[in-house]
Scaffold this motif. Structure first.
Motif, PDB file in Angstrom:
ATOM      1  N   LEU A   1      36.107  30.024  86.071  1.00 40.71           N
ATOM      2  CA  LEU A   1      37.494  29.688  85.760  1.00 40.71           C
ATOM      3  C   LEU A   1      37.584  28.224  85.367  1.00 40.71           C
ATOM      4  O   LEU A   1      36.856  27.386  85.891  1.00 40.71           O
ATOM      5  CB  LEU A   1      38.406  29.921  86.976  1.00 40.71           C
ATOM      6  CG  LEU A   1      38.749  31.339  87.399  1.00 40.71           C
ATOM      7  CD1 LEU A   1      39.809  31.290  88.484  1.00 40.71           C
ATOM      8  CD2 LEU A   1      39.235  32.174  86.249  1.00 40.71           C
TER       9      LEU A   1
ATOM     10  N   ILE B   1      32.308  34.710  88.082  1.00 39.41           N
ATOM     11  CA  ILE B   1      33.285  34.408  87.039  1.00 39.41           C
ATOM     12  C   ILE B   1      33.484  32.901  87.003  1.00 39.41           C
ATOM     13  O   ILE B   1      33.519  32.248  88.045  1.00 39.41           O
ATOM     14  CB  ILE B   1      34.625  35.114  87.327  1.00 39.41           C
ATOM     15  CG1 ILE B   1      34.469  36.625  87.218  1.00 39.41           C
ATOM     16  CG2 ILE B   1      35.716  34.639  86.384  1.00 39.41           C
ATOM     17  CD1 ILE B   1      35.726  37.379  87.592  1.00 39.41           C
TER      18      ILE B   1
ATOM     19  N   LEU C   1      38.451  42.863  82.909  1.00 41.98           N
ATOM     20  CA  LEU C   1      38.484  41.412  82.822  1.00 41.98           C
ATOM     21  C   LEU C   1      37.830  40.953  81.524  1.00 41.98           C
ATOM     22  O   LEU C   1      36.789  41.480  81.121  1.00 41.98           O
ATOM     23  CB  LEU C   1      37.755  40.791  84.011  1.00 41.98           C
ATOM     24  CG  LEU C   1      38.368  41.047  85.395  1.00 41.98           C
ATOM     25  CD1 LEU C   1      37.462  40.470  86.476  1.00 41.98           C
ATOM     26  CD2 LEU C   1      39.760  40.463  85.501  1.00 41.98           C
TER      27      LEU C   1
ATOM     28  N   ARG D   1      46.231  38.810  87.806  1.00 42.17           N
ATOM     29  CA  ARG D   1      45.624  38.629  86.492  1.00 42.17           C
ATOM     30  C   ARG D   1      46.708  38.773  85.425  1.00 42.17           C
ATOM     31  O   ARG D   1      47.506  39.708  85.436  1.00 42.17           O
ATOM     32  CB  ARG D   1      44.536  39.675  86.280  1.00 42.17           C
ATOM     33  CG  ARG D   1      43.650  39.489  85.053  1.00 42.17           C
ATOM     34  CD  ARG D   1      44.136  40.262  83.839  1.00 42.17           C
ATOM     35  NE  ARG D   1      44.521  41.600  84.156  1.00 42.17           N
ATOM     36  CZ  ARG D   1      43.666  42.631  84.193  1.00 42.17           C
ATOM     37  NH1 ARG D   1      42.409  42.452  83.946  1.00 42.17           N
ATOM     38  NH2 ARG D   1      44.116  43.843  84.474  1.00 42.17           N
TER      39      ARG D   1
ATOM     40  N   VAL E   1      37.215  37.266  78.832  1.00 38.42           N
ATOM     41  CA  VAL E   1      37.338  35.824  78.621  1.00 38.42           C
ATOM     42  C   VAL E   1      38.708  35.535  78.007  1.00 38.42           C
ATOM     43  O   VAL E   1      39.127  36.186  77.060  1.00 38.42           O
ATOM     44  CB  VAL E   1      36.207  35.314  77.706  1.00 38.42           C
ATOM     45  CG1 VAL E   1      36.462  33.871  77.301  1.00 38.42           C
ATOM     46  CG2 VAL E   1      34.867  35.436  78.395  1.00 38.42           C
TER      47      VAL E   1
ATOM     48  N   TYR F   1      42.054  29.825  83.468  1.00 37.46           N
ATOM     49  CA  TYR F   1      41.608  30.781  82.460  1.00 37.46           C
ATOM     50  C   TYR F   1      40.142  31.133  82.679  1.00 37.46           C
ATOM     51  O   TYR F   1      39.326  30.271  83.003  1.00 37.46           O
ATOM     52  CB  TYR F   1      41.793  30.204  81.059  1.00 37.46           C
ATOM     53  CG  TYR F   1      43.234  30.085  80.630  1.00 37.46           C
ATOM     54  CD1 TYR F   1      43.900  31.165  80.057  1.00 37.46           C
ATOM     55  CD2 TYR F   1      43.933  28.897  80.803  1.00 37.46           C
ATOM     56  CE1 TYR F   1      45.225  31.060  79.671  1.00 37.46           C
ATOM     57  CE2 TYR F   1      45.257  28.783  80.411  1.00 37.46           C
ATOM     58  CZ  TYR F   1      45.894  29.866  79.847  1.00 37.46           C
ATOM     59  OH  TYR F   1      47.210  29.757  79.465  1.00 37.46           O
ATOM     60  N   ILE F   2      39.817  32.405  82.480  1.00 36.49           N
ATOM     61  CA  ILE F   2      38.425  32.840  82.545  1.00 36.49           C
ATOM     62  C   ILE F   2      37.706  32.332  81.301  1.00 36.49           C
ATOM     63  O   ILE F   2      38.071  32.687  80.177  1.00 36.49           O
ATOM     64  CB  ILE F   2      38.320  34.370  82.637  1.00 36.49           C
ATOM     65  CG1 ILE F   2      38.986  34.886  83.917  1.00 36.49           C
ATOM     66  CG2 ILE F   2      36.855  34.806  82.602  1.00 36.49           C
ATOM     67  CD1 ILE F   2      38.990  36.397  84.042  1.00 36.49           C
TER      68      ILE F   2
ATOM     69  N   THR G   1      34.014  44.168  86.329  1.00 38.71           N
ATOM     70  CA  THR G   1      34.590  43.638  85.096  1.00 38.71           C
ATOM     71  C   THR G   1      35.133  44.749  84.210  1.00 38.71           C
ATOM     72  O   THR G   1      36.113  44.540  83.482  1.00 38.71           O
ATOM     73  CB  THR G   1      33.540  42.834  84.321  1.00 38.71           C
ATOM     74  OG1 THR G   1      32.368  43.647  84.115  1.00 38.71           O
ATOM     75  CG2 THR G   1      33.161  41.581  85.083  1.00 38.71           C
TER      76      THR G   1
ATOM     77  N   LEU H   1      43.880  33.913  85.607  1.00 30.78           N
ATOM     78  CA  LEU H   1      43.653  34.480  86.925  1.00 30.78           C
ATOM     79  C   LEU H   1      44.191  33.542  88.001  1.00 30.78           C
ATOM     80  O   LEU H   1      43.963  32.332  87.946  1.00 30.78           O
ATOM     81  CB  LEU H   1      42.152  34.699  87.137  1.00 30.78           C
ATOM     82  CG  LEU H   1      41.711  35.750  88.162  1.00 30.78           C
ATOM     83  CD1 LEU H   1      42.125  37.132  87.701  1.00 30.78           C
ATOM     84  CD2 LEU H   1      40.200  35.700  88.355  1.00 30.78           C
TER      85      LEU H   1
ATOM     86  N   LEU I   1      32.124  35.243  81.861  1.00 33.44           N
ATOM     87  CA  LEU I   1      31.788  36.296  82.821  1.00 33.44           C
ATOM     88  C   LEU I   1      30.265  36.328  82.919  1.00 33.44           C
ATOM     89  O   LEU I   1      29.588  36.984  82.136  1.00 33.44           O
ATOM     90  CB  LEU I   1      32.344  37.646  82.358  1.00 33.44           C
ATOM     91  CG  LEU I   1      33.871  37.745  82.250  1.00 33.44           C
ATOM     92  CD1 LEU I   1      34.283  39.040  81.567  1.00 33.44           C
ATOM     93  CD2 LEU I   1      34.510  37.655  83.625  1.00 33.44           C
TER      94      LEU I   1
END
Length: 239
Positions: free
Chosen positions: A128, A126, A103, A150, A105, A117-118, A98, A109, A121
């Motif tokens: 999504l 992860i 990476l 990404r 929030v 969308y994230i 991460t 991705l 974490l």
């Protein structure tokens, strides 16, 4: 038996045990259950005992106890690693990947026929949220095995909410309610547009941007609750 050797063995064993105990509680308790944590603490105790006998055995001729306890420690460690290796692998990979891949929030991705969308974490994966508003859980090690794309989204996560307003209700009041909720929850770039006009009412679309995608459901429910509560009050007062 040399007293200094015994004291040195006891001190080394106690310090080692508490260091390993702290490490287990600090790190591994996040990714393994309570029973597994207890087993790891027992293994730490076995290692401390084997260290104690390793120090005192030259003086006390306790080599057989050292060999026995150290063998039990090796076997127990192997069993624990076999049972928790995948979880620990995901957790340790997540600690670094991460940060290396930067990476966050809210990033968008695209990964192995999945996209979204994230939203979180977590310790081992992860989360999504895909276009169908479903949650997808991706292990960290999968990001090392498959290519992905990404897209950074500093502008935030777009939120869309549809509101059906029956005929006869004040649309300006509805806009004011939506604007009030948007300010409370930090919904930016707010737009309230008319999507369709029918004989019985109007379909509105509320669009806005959130910095934290995890608040999407909370914002949606807040807007829906307040708008339809106002509609219900108006309908009750006109009777």
């Amino acid at each position: 038996m040399d007293l200094i050797t015994v004291v040195a063995g006891v001190v080394a064993a106690v310090i080692t045990f508490f260091l390993i105990f702290y490490f287990i509680r600090r790190i591994f308790s996040k990714v393994v259950n309570r029973e597994q944590v207890y087993l790891m603490e027992i293994i730490a105790l076995l290692f401390s005992l084997s260290l104690f006998f390793a120090i005192v055995s030259p003086q006390a001729q306790l080599h057989h106890l050292f060999y026995l306890i150290f063998a039990i420690f090796i076997v127990s460690t192997g069993i624990i690693l076999l049972g928790t290796w995948r979880i620990l692998q995901e957790y340790l990979t997540g600690l670094f990947i991460t940060r290396v891949l930067d990476l966050h929030v809210g990033d968008y991705l695209e990964f192995d026929h999945m996209r979204g969308y994230i939203t979180a974490l977590e310790d081992a994966f992860i989360v999504l949220r895909d276009p169908r508003r479903e949650y997808v859980y991706i292990p960290y090690t999968s990001l090392l095995q498959f290519p992905f794309r990404r897209v950074k989204t500093p502008e935030g996560h777009e939120v869309r909410i549809r509101l059906y307003i029956p005929r006869g209700h004040d649309l300006k009041k509805v806009r004011d309610i939506v604007a009030t909720v948007a300010r409370e929850y930090g919904l930016e770039k707010l737009n309230v547009d008319v999507e369709r006009i029918g004989l019985r009412g109007v379909l509105l679309v509320v669009r806005g941007v959130l910095k934290d995608p995890r608040q999407e459901d909370e914002v949606k429910y807040a807007i829906l609750d307040r708008v339809y509560a106002e509609i219900a009050d108006e309908a009750f007062s006109t009777r």
